[in-house]
Enzyme design. Structure first.
Site, PDB file in Angstrom:
ATOM      1  N   LYS A  10       0.836  -1.203   0.000  1.00  0.00           N
ATOM      2  CA  LYS A  10       0.000   0.000   0.000  1.00  0.00           C
ATOM      3  C   LYS A  10       0.879   1.265   0.000  1.00  0.00           C
ATOM      4  CE  LYS A  10      -4.026  -2.054   2.324  1.00  0.00           C
ATOM      5  NZ  LYS A  10      -4.844  -2.032   3.569  1.00  0.00           N
ATOM      6  N   TYR A  50     -12.098  -1.838  -3.323  1.00  0.00           N
ATOM      7  CA  TYR A  50     -12.752  -1.784  -2.003  1.00  0.00           C
ATOM      8  C   TYR A  50     -14.195  -1.312  -2.197  1.00  0.00           C
ATOM      9  CZ  TYR A  50      -8.237  -2.073   0.557  1.00  0.00           C
ATOM     10  OH  TYR A  50      -7.038  -2.468   1.094  1.00  0.00           O
ATOM     11  N   ASN A 149      -1.771  -0.004   7.041  1.00  0.00           N
ATOM     12  CA  ASN A 149      -1.236  -1.279   7.553  1.00  0.00           C
ATOM     13  C   ASN A 149      -0.334  -1.979   6.532  1.00  0.00           C
ATOM     14  OD1 ASN A 149      -3.277  -1.989   5.833  1.00  0.00           O
ATOM     15  ND2 ASN A 149      -4.522  -3.070   7.341  1.00  0.00           N
ATOM     16  N   HIS A 152      -2.041  -5.147   1.516  1.00  0.00           N
ATOM     17  CA  HIS A 152      -3.339  -5.789   1.305  1.00  0.00           C
ATOM     18  C   HIS A 152      -3.066  -7.232   0.928  1.00  0.00           C
ATOM     19  CE1 HIS A 152      -7.239  -6.866  -0.393  1.00  0.00           C
ATOM     20  NE2 HIS A 152      -6.562  -7.390  -1.402  1.00  0.00           N
ATOM     21  N   GLU A 163     -10.057 -10.084  -7.520  1.00  0.00           N
ATOM     22  CA  GLU A 163      -9.046  -9.035  -7.399  1.00  0.00           C
ATOM     23  C   GLU A 163      -7.936  -9.185  -8.452  1.00  0.00           C
ATOM     24  OE1 GLU A 163      -7.813  -9.226  -3.296  1.00  0.00           O
ATOM     25  OE2 GLU A 163      -9.756  -8.545  -2.566  1.00  0.00           O
TER      26      GLU A 163
END
Ligand code: UDP
Ligand code: MG
Length: 187
Positions: A10, A50, A149, A152, A163
């Site tokens: 990310k 998302y 975080n 993903h 995805e």
């Protein structure tokens, strides 16, 4: 039992120079990288990755988190969830990410274990999120910074299929043999 799964480094992971660190953890496990690219996605793409209905789940979590820390709010669960989701969309589109497709035995589960729990404050040391981050999802909601975080990872084999199709064209996924493949997968 050979599966494919999607990992993203990310924007926080890329900005912190952790691409190599993340890739290394999967490579040393014996998982095969079959696709990899850097891409700065736009809002429309982010909303496909998302979907907005995630806001419902975020709403419940955020509302419970606020209660736990004695923070009063006039916002409804729905509003809280939508705000957390907005923050996530802003975060994931703020700068490029590195998208990776990994292949291996039970790849989805293996990768989730290496990545660790969603909220870094609960992620076990030794996992990516546990080693490189410490804040919590409720802290991100309160500060409006997005759930930083580092990575993903697809949550299930079904999510992984959807995805991977979103992020990669078939010709961007490659077939080759790793030198240690016989020892890691018996193939
Ligand atoms: N997230 C967030 N607030 C939350 C829960 C999740 O900002 O309360 C973000 C976080 O970046 C997370 C992503 O939304 O990685 C997707 O959420 P999910 O529950 O699918 O967690 P994951 O599968 O990434 O562990
Ligand atoms: Mg998920």
């Amino acid at each position: 039992m050979i599966e494919r799964t999607l990992v993203l480094v990310k924007p926080d992971g890329v900005q912190r120079g952790l691409i190599g660190e993340v890739v290394n953890r999967f490579e040393r496990k014996g998982l095969k990288i079959i696709g990899m690219k850097m891409i700065h996605i736009n809002r429309e793409f982010a909303e496909n990755h998302y979907p907005k209905d995630m806001a419902k789940l975020f709403g419940k979590k955020t509302s419970e988190g606020l209660k736990e820390f004695g923070i009063n709010t006039t916002k409804s669960e729905k509003e809280l969830g939508e705000k957390t989701w907005e923050d996530l969309i802003n975060f994931i589109t703020e700068s490029p990410v590195v998208a990776i497709v990994l292949e291996g035995v039970h790849a989805v589960k293996n990768v989730r274990s290496i990545v660790g729990s969603t909220s870094p404050h609960e992620a076990a040391p030794g996992t990516i999120r546990g080693d490189y981050a410490h804040a919590s999802m409720i802290y991100s909601s309160v500060t409006g910074t997005g759930g930083r975080n580092i990575v993903h990872a697809s949550g299930s084999a079904e999510d992984a299929k959807r995805e991977i199709a979103l992020w990669f064209k078939t010709e961007e996924l490659h077939e080759y043999k790793r030198a240690d493949e016989f020892h890691t997968t018996g193939r």
